[in-house]
Design a protein around this motif. Sequence first.
Motif, PDB file in Angstrom:
ATOM      1  N   GLY A 179       0.548  -1.017  -0.602  1.00 39.12           N
ATOM      2  CA  GLY A 179      -0.064   0.254  -0.075  1.00 39.12           C
ATOM      3  C   GLY A 179       0.805   1.307  -0.133  1.00 39.12           C
ATOM      4  N   LYS A 180       2.005   1.209  -0.232  1.00 38.12           N
ATOM      5  CA  LYS A 180       2.734   2.448  -0.515  1.00 38.12           C
ATOM      6  C   LYS A 180       3.554   2.424  -1.544  1.00 38.12           C
ATOM      7  N   LEU A 181       3.642   3.529  -2.146  1.00 39.08           N
ATOM      8  CA  LEU A 181       4.146   4.198  -3.792  1.00 39.08           C
ATOM      9  C   LEU A 181       4.195   5.247  -4.072  1.00 39.08           C
ATOM     10  N   THR A 182       5.857   5.706  -4.112  1.00 39.16           N
ATOM     11  CA  THR A 182       7.158   6.608  -3.533  1.00 39.16           C
ATOM     12  C   THR A 182       6.863   6.378  -5.702  1.00 39.16           C
ATOM     13  N   HIS A 183       6.581   8.508  -5.596  1.00 40.30           N
ATOM     14  CA  HIS A 183       7.234   8.342  -6.863  1.00 40.30           C
ATOM     15  C   HIS A 183       8.143   8.850  -7.804  1.00 40.30           C
ATOM     16  N   VAL A 184       9.298   9.000  -8.340  1.00 40.65           N
ATOM     17  CA  VAL A 184      10.081   9.849  -8.313  1.00 40.65           C
ATOM     18  C   VAL A 184      10.456  10.426 -10.019  1.00 40.65           C
ATOM     19  N   ASP A 185      11.140  12.030  -9.116  1.00 44.33           N
ATOM     20  CA  ASP A 185      11.005  12.377 -10.475  1.00 44.33           C
ATOM     21  C   ASP A 185      11.396  13.918 -10.475  1.00 44.33           C
ATOM     22  N   LYS A 186      12.234  14.338 -11.255  1.00 48.90           N
ATOM     23  CA  LYS A 186      13.012  16.176 -10.610  1.00 48.90           C
ATOM     24  C   LYS A 186      12.237  16.785 -11.167  1.00 48.90           C
ATOM     25  N   ALA A 187      11.304  17.378 -10.336  1.00 53.11           N
ATOM     26  CA  ALA A 187      10.053  18.496 -10.271  1.00 53.11           C
ATOM     27  C   ALA A 187      10.780  19.613 -10.285  1.00 53.11           C
ATOM     28  N   ASN A 188      11.709  19.907  -9.344  1.00 49.83           N
ATOM     29  CA  ASN A 188      12.609  21.142  -9.127  1.00 49.83           C
ATOM     30  C   ASN A 188      13.124  22.006 -10.263  1.00 49.83           C
ATOM     31  N   LEU A 195       4.854  17.373 -14.094  1.00 53.16           N
ATOM     32  CA  LEU A 195       3.059  16.762 -14.846  1.00 53.16           C
ATOM     33  C   LEU A 195       2.681  16.023 -14.614  1.00 53.16           C
ATOM     34  N   TRP A 196       4.679  15.530 -14.423  1.00 51.04           N
ATOM     35  CA  TRP A 196       3.830  14.356 -13.309  1.00 51.04           C
ATOM     36  C   TRP A 196       3.402  14.352 -12.055  1.00 51.04           C
ATOM     37  N   ARG A 197       4.073  14.980 -11.579  1.00 53.37           N
ATOM     38  CA  ARG A 197       3.545  15.583 -10.350  1.00 53.37           C
ATOM     39  C   ARG A 197       2.252  15.365  -9.824  1.00 53.37           C
ATOM     40  N   ALA A 198       1.974  16.402 -10.978  1.00 57.72           N
ATOM     41  CA  ALA A 198       0.651  16.849 -10.415  1.00 57.72           C
ATOM     42  C   ALA A 198      -1.393  15.536 -10.531  1.00 57.72           C
ATOM     43  N   LEU A 217      12.649  13.121  -4.910  1.00 53.86           N
ATOM     44  CA  LEU A 217      13.384  13.979  -6.075  1.00 53.86           C
ATOM     45  C   LEU A 217      14.815  12.852  -6.166  1.00 53.86           C
ATOM     46  N   VAL A 218      14.578  12.400  -8.310  1.00 54.46           N
ATOM     47  CA  VAL A 218      15.338  11.608  -9.109  1.00 54.46           C
ATOM     48  C   VAL A 218      16.832  11.257  -8.005  1.00 54.46           C
ATOM     49  N   ASP A 219      17.298  12.365  -7.585  1.00 51.24           N
ATOM     50  CA  ASP A 219      19.441  12.380  -7.274  1.00 51.24           C
ATOM     51  C   ASP A 219      18.902  11.864  -5.585  1.00 51.24           C
ATOM     52  N   ALA A 220      17.886  12.091  -4.708  1.00 52.70           N
ATOM     53  CA  ALA A 220      18.136  11.560  -3.585  1.00 52.70           C
ATOM     54  C   ALA A 220      17.779  10.525  -4.021  1.00 52.70           C
ATOM     55  N   PHE A 232      11.135   1.095   0.533  1.00 54.05           N
ATOM     56  CA  PHE A 232      10.445   1.270  -0.180  1.00 54.05           C
ATOM     57  C   PHE A 232       8.996   0.128  -0.637  1.00 54.05           C
ATOM     58  N   ASP A 233       8.183   0.343  -1.079  1.00 54.34           N
ATOM     59  CA  ASP A 233       7.442  -0.802  -2.248  1.00 54.34           C
ATOM     60  C   ASP A 233       7.460  -0.839  -3.377  1.00 54.34           C
ATOM     61  N   VAL A 234       6.590   0.432  -3.823  1.00 58.13           N
ATOM     62  CA  VAL A 234       6.335   0.353  -5.511  1.00 58.13           C
ATOM     63  C   VAL A 234       7.035   1.862  -5.860  1.00 58.13           C
ATOM     64  N   ILE A 235       7.762   1.700  -6.737  1.00 60.78           N
ATOM     65  CA  ILE A 235       8.802   3.153  -6.825  1.00 60.78           C
ATOM     66  C   ILE A 235       7.863   3.276  -9.038  1.00 60.78           C
ATOM     67  N   LEU A 236       7.323   4.567  -8.819  1.00 63.16           N
ATOM     68  CA  LEU A 236       7.109   4.817 -10.158  1.00 63.16           C
ATOM     69  C   LEU A 236       8.268   5.659 -10.420  1.00 63.16           C
ATOM     70  N   THR A 237       8.248   5.662 -11.920  1.00 64.00           N
ATOM     71  CA  THR A 237       9.260   6.767 -12.706  1.00 64.00           C
ATOM     72  C   THR A 237       8.924   6.681 -14.058  1.00 64.00           C
ATOM     73  N   GLU A 238       9.202   7.957 -14.432  1.00 64.73           N
ATOM     74  CA  GLU A 238       9.032   8.003 -15.508  1.00 64.73           C
ATOM     75  C   GLU A 238      10.451   7.209 -16.395  1.00 64.73           C
ATOM     76  N   ASN A 239      10.837   7.479 -18.022  1.00 67.88           N
ATOM     77  CA  ASN A 239      11.452   6.476 -18.489  1.00 67.88           C
ATOM     78  C   ASN A 239      13.343   6.198 -18.482  1.00 67.88           C
ATOM     79  N   LEU A 240      13.602   7.527 -18.576  1.00 66.38           N
ATOM     80  CA  LEU A 240      15.403   7.460 -17.968  1.00 66.38           C
ATOM     81  C   LEU A 240      15.429   7.043 -16.588  1.00 66.38           C
ATOM     82  N   PHE A 241      15.051   7.939 -15.876  1.00 71.55           N
ATOM     83  CA  PHE A 241      15.286   7.032 -13.978  1.00 71.55           C
ATOM     84  C   PHE A 241      14.733   5.953 -14.295  1.00 71.55           C
ATOM     85  N   GLY A 242      13.688   5.384 -14.569  1.00 66.87           N
ATOM     86  CA  GLY A 242      13.813   4.326 -14.391  1.00 66.87           C
ATOM     87  C   GLY A 242      14.573   3.103 -15.046  1.00 66.87           C
ATOM     88  N   ASP A 243      15.233   3.841 -16.495  1.00 65.66           N
ATOM     89  CA  ASP A 243      15.843   2.616 -16.670  1.00 65.66           C
ATOM     90  C   ASP A 243      17.274   3.063 -15.671  1.00 65.66           C
TER      91      ASP A 243
END
Length: 359
Positions: A179-188, A195-198, A217-220, A232-243
Amino acid sequence: MKATIALLPGDGIGPEVCAEARKLLVAVATRFGHQFEISEGLIGGCAIDACGDPLPAETLARCREADGVLLGAVGGPRWSDPNAKVRPEQGLLRLRAALGVYANLRPVVPHPEVARQSPIKSKLLRNVDVLFVRELTGGSYFGAKRREGDAAIDECRYTVGEIERVTRQAARLARQRRGKLTHVDKANVLETSRLWRATVSRILRDEFPEVTLEHVLVDAMAMYLLTRPASFDVILTENLFGDILTDESAVLAGSMGLLPSASLGEDGRGLYEPIHGSAPDIAGRGIANPYATLLSVAMLLRHSLKLEAEARAIERAVRQALDDGVWTADLRRRGAVCTRDAGDAVLARLTATAEAAAA
Ligand code: NAD
């Protein structure tokens, strides 16, 4: 049940590990009373050699007709000229796009004994059970690429719809897990990340209120994956960060040879493959680790054929083989077994498990 499975061994160690996968599929069909029709096709370098196309029309047609596709690996030094017009990985990218498989799932569950091999301290690896969900058909890998004067441009583009569909996949999986989702981005920094975060926040709030959401944030995240992976349980992210992050997470498991993946689209069909490449340095020697491919078979049975008991039986059999020290050369220097013996060890344990379940 009756199902058609397209098997694409590809290049390098692909045919070696896929031979074990074929044996496993036949054994599962026999033990559990199913009919699997396995149809083989060419992809990657071997397809370029045979017909000049890394994804021949016949292979694509087989994959479209199949209930699930299992792939070994593509590529190798023979086809690695960066200026070549056709390259093996184009076959894989075109296949992913043609099948519309936009959600790439990569579970990372280190085996306690193998984890001792990891450069990460064993106590940090206790209770690690992470599922990555990487967006697979958008972002900078698929955006327009061009040169302008002395500049090079890779466009990174995401639509709300692309983000929504993969977020729903990830949230559904989180709901079935812890029941936990961690979304990874570089929204700063990045507009696509904002757009992903919203979008992720809205979908989780409106449709999955029972799932806990955090944004990192992806660097962290690159650091947290190694310092506190068990959080972490489920980690969701975009293509490049995920790779990048999923390859980093391979360190947690101790070897590339242990990690499976599934790429899913809307209709339940999917493409399943080990995360490793064609390993040309060991190809043809019969020493590759087949477990990542066998675990990919388990994912195919679970996600495309809805055969959960069979999937678990395979996962249990691989775990038991590892418990019993049936380790290939990537995991140990002395007393390592060959690819075929590792595959047979899983078959033997699958048999025992199926009989125990039936008893
Ligand atoms: P790789 O994953 O093939 O190999 C990296 C290292 O891990 C090598 O030392 C290899 O021997 C070892 N290794 C990988 N899988 C193993 C297994 N099952 N058992 C034991 N050891 C294993 O990555 P690479 O060397 O960077 O790439 C080799 C080729 O594979 C390149 O042509 C690359 O483009 C291609 N590639 C294909 C895919 C794919 O088909 N999905 C993915 C990655 C790389």
